[in-house]
Write an enzyme that holds these catalytic residues in place. Sequence first.
Site, PDB file in Angstrom:
ATOM      1  N   GLU A 116       0.831  -1.213   0.000  1.00 34.63           N
ATOM      2  CA  GLU A 116       0.000   0.000   0.000  1.00 34.63           C
ATOM      3  C   GLU A 116       0.865   1.264   0.000  1.00 34.63           C
ATOM      4  O   GLU A 116       0.533   2.250  -0.650  1.00 34.63           O
ATOM      5  CB  GLU A 116      -0.949  -0.021   1.207  1.00 34.63           C
ATOM      6  CG  GLU A 116      -2.045  -1.069   1.028  1.00 34.63           C
ATOM      7  CD  GLU A 116      -2.943  -1.238   2.243  1.00 34.63           C
ATOM      8  OE1 GLU A 116      -4.172  -1.131   2.088  1.00 34.63           O
ATOM      9  OE2 GLU A 116      -2.419  -1.466   3.344  1.00 34.63           O
ATOM     10  N   GLU A 138      -4.256  -9.647   3.074  1.00 35.63           N
ATOM     11  CA  GLU A 138      -5.041  -9.437   4.302  1.00 35.63           C
ATOM     12  C   GLU A 138      -6.269 -10.338   4.418  1.00 35.63           C
ATOM     13  O   GLU A 138      -6.638 -10.755   5.515  1.00 35.63           O
ATOM     14  CB  GLU A 138      -5.500  -7.971   4.387  1.00 35.63           C
ATOM     15  CG  GLU A 138      -4.416  -6.984   4.738  1.00 35.63           C
ATOM     16  CD  GLU A 138      -3.645  -6.455   3.543  1.00 35.63           C
ATOM     17  OE1 GLU A 138      -2.936  -5.454   3.674  1.00 35.63           O
ATOM     18  OE2 GLU A 138      -3.720  -7.070   2.449  1.00 35.63           O
TER      19      GLU A 138
END
Length: 711
Positions: A116, A138
């Site tokens: 990210e 995730e």
Amino acid sequence: MSAIQYQKDQDNIVTLTLDSTGQSANTMNAEFRSSLKEVAEKLKAETDLTGVIITSAKKTFFAGGDLNELIQVKPENATEFFQQIQDLKAQMRIIETLGKPVVAALNGTALGGGWEIALATHRRIALNDPKTKFGLPEVTLGLLPGGGGIVRMVRFLGLQNAFPYLMEGKQFDVKTAVSLGLVHDTADSMEDVLDKARAWIKATPKSQQPFDVKGYKIPGGDPRTPAVAQVLAIAPAMLRDKTKGCYPAPEAIMSAAVEGAQVDVDTALRIETRYFNKLTTGQVAKNMIGTFWFGLNSIKAGGSRPQGIAPWQAKKVAVLGAGMMGSGIAYSCAIKGIQVVLKDVSQEAADKGKSYSQKLLEKRVSRGRMTTEKKDQILSLITASADYNDLAGCDLIIEAVFENQELKAKVTQEAEQHLVAGGIFASNTSTLPITELAKASRDESHFIGLHFFSPVDKMQLVEIIKGKNTSAETLARAYDFVQQIAKTPIVVNDSRGFFTSRVFGTFIQEGMRLVTEGVHPAKVEMAALKAGMPVGPLAIQDEVSLSLTEHITKETRKALQAEGKNLPESPVEELVEWMIHSENRKGKAAGAGFYEYPQGGKKHLWDGLSKWQKTNDITEQEMIDRILFVQALDTVRCMQEGVLESVVDANVGSIFGIGFAPWTGGAIQFLNQYGLDKAVKRAQELEAKYGERFAVPQLLSDKAQKGELFQ
């Protein structure tokens, strides 16, 4: 100390070096968050900034979120946590919208929060390393990418192309990242990566994200585009069919992606945070993080391995029995570079066993995952043989012959003499007590159980069974061997069926009991899937074979009678006997079981089972509870009886060995998260209706009374 080193050179290029204090990898912990805030403010105040390079002082670029923090976030912390995530994203947006070029110099793997950070830059340059992985995994821990990963991946790739990376947590290498346009350039050394970063910054005085340019359109279109709208109309139903409603994370990811694609970037980031907040404060993520992260890491670190014993590696392994299990074990050894002898009663049978490895390796070559040379090298490590003399020099022998105590004793005595001094003899039995099998050995302290699961090349778990006289050194070496072949070891004490086979049996038996109680078999299978089990009990029973179930029941009854105990008869035995002896339906291998197996067609439940159907008032939730509780309660009994010594081994073993619903975090964690008081009450209700297999174990009762959890 700061987690980010700030260095400005003579060209006014600022290099931000990520370097979390006292950690081997960078994580988004409190230190990182405060450092990022400082850095963002400092960059904002720069008056002569040329550009920014973000790199890392660690072996990898950045590991991701701090799971020690995330697992502790409770519903009452939701407002504070929401603000914390929004603040973190705001700092990333400040750097991203400076108007100056920002480059990620990727020295290694960037997963989760690390990827990210990379996505929040204008150019990504990666070190050419085949081991490097990028992605957003995730979802595998019950979470979603909460640091802008959903918003940016959707804007870079489009909704449909981004979904596999978001909802499946699919990871990818440098080459794939380049082909996706997510990495813009590569270099063979970090010096060259940084030189390329500086050169691009100097050549690009102004820069911004493509999606911050007015009029930017998401690749493939937004949810209002007819082609995308058509896909999205059926996507939630397809997803629900996969998750069976057990996993909130993929559904939250789809919602955040679709909703975020219809609004501006900052609103999309806020939507993403809301869904992230909901998952992080929820129970399923805590269950999954606890087992799939902390539990597996504990096992990797040698949680159940005896301490103070030197690490060990097997140099030459023999596998007795070249059937499917033996062949799979041989393959698992050879692919990790271990010399292995695959021994059977005839050369033909041994060669057939080796051909199993050949087929698996050829499949890898055909998919471009392995060279022909590597395939030949691995195959050369496997010696197929019918001669015991080829076992000379083995430091580990694993027998994988038929489940018969006399046969196992015979091969143990024939093979054991070829072991090197101090070598280990292991049995791959799934049910027979190790202490009894060890009696055939010349040295019981060197005898141990290594229970592999089928198919061995795919199943990660190995259940290590200590016999009464197994030495600590033998256990440590067995543990090391399992890790040497890249599998996950759990350690249990000896008993009939050990842990996994015993508890697995309760699942299959409960499914068949429901059939004998008149429930439609399709409802039984669906209840198991909705409970989170990967396959229904009847389909699994077909795979295992009804004949084997009948054989194990008879053997268990015989063994218990020899001990002066009894195995009560159950209605399931009548069903199994009817299937085998009246209807000649023995399971999948025999071509007919609970399911029909039409050639070239899809399997379907056999309609002859309608004989057992009768009126009943069992609800789907009742079936789900029975399926989960019967396994969880027996797992507690295994702990109470000392078969299991560790909650981690119980949880990991139940998921990886018997497919216990992963959303629960494992059979023991299922009870923890249910609430032990409530679990006791529910078990008592089930016992009153269905019998003593739902009786509350004393250990569970004690924990509930003391207000403790299993940990």
